[in-house]
Design a protein around this motif. Sequence first.
Motif, short mmCIF file in Angstrom:
data_model
loop_
_atom_site.label_atom_id
_atom_site.label_comp_id
_atom_site.label_asym_id
_atom_site.label_seq_id
_atom_site.Cartn_x
_atom_site.Cartn_y
_atom_site.Cartn_z
N PHE A 1 -8.79 -2.73 -2.56
CA PHE A 1 -7.43 -2.87 -2.52
C PHE A 1 -6.81 -2.09 -4.00
N GLU B 1 -6.91 1.66 -3.52
CA GLU B 1 -5.95 2.42 -2.55
C GLU B 1 -4.31 2.06 -2.97
N ASN B 2 -4.21 1.24 -3.74
CA ASN B 2 -2.71 0.73 -4.29
C ASN B 2 -2.46 1.07 -5.65
N MET C 1 -2.69 -9.80 -0.81
CA MET C 1 -3.05 -8.36 -0.35
C MET C 1 -2.27 -8.39 1.15
N ARG D 1 0.90 -5.50 1.41
CA ARG D 1 0.55 -4.50 2.62
C ARG D 1 1.96 -4.43 3.40
N ARG D 2 2.40 -5.82 3.79
CA ARG D 2 3.66 -5.93 4.83
C ARG D 2 4.78 -5.35 3.86
#
Length: 68
Positions: A18, A21-22, A61, A65-66
């Motif tokens: 995570f 990726e972010n 997380m 993501r939302r």
Amino acid sequence: MEQMIPTDAEMLAKIEAFCAENSISPTTFGRRAVGDGNLISGLRNNRSMTLRTGQKIIEFMAEFRRAA
């Protein structure tokens, strides 16, 4: 269907993926997710997390993501 509780190692792998990726540093992730900048370093050093902490991480997380 039975849901399995992830191990600390599985959670650490999910958190590290995570973060990658972010583009979030481990310290920032820990602070934002559970108020503990040493969360990931602790997990890397075999510290265990509570179910409550694991749930907070999963919720953080999902919310991140939302919002993205």
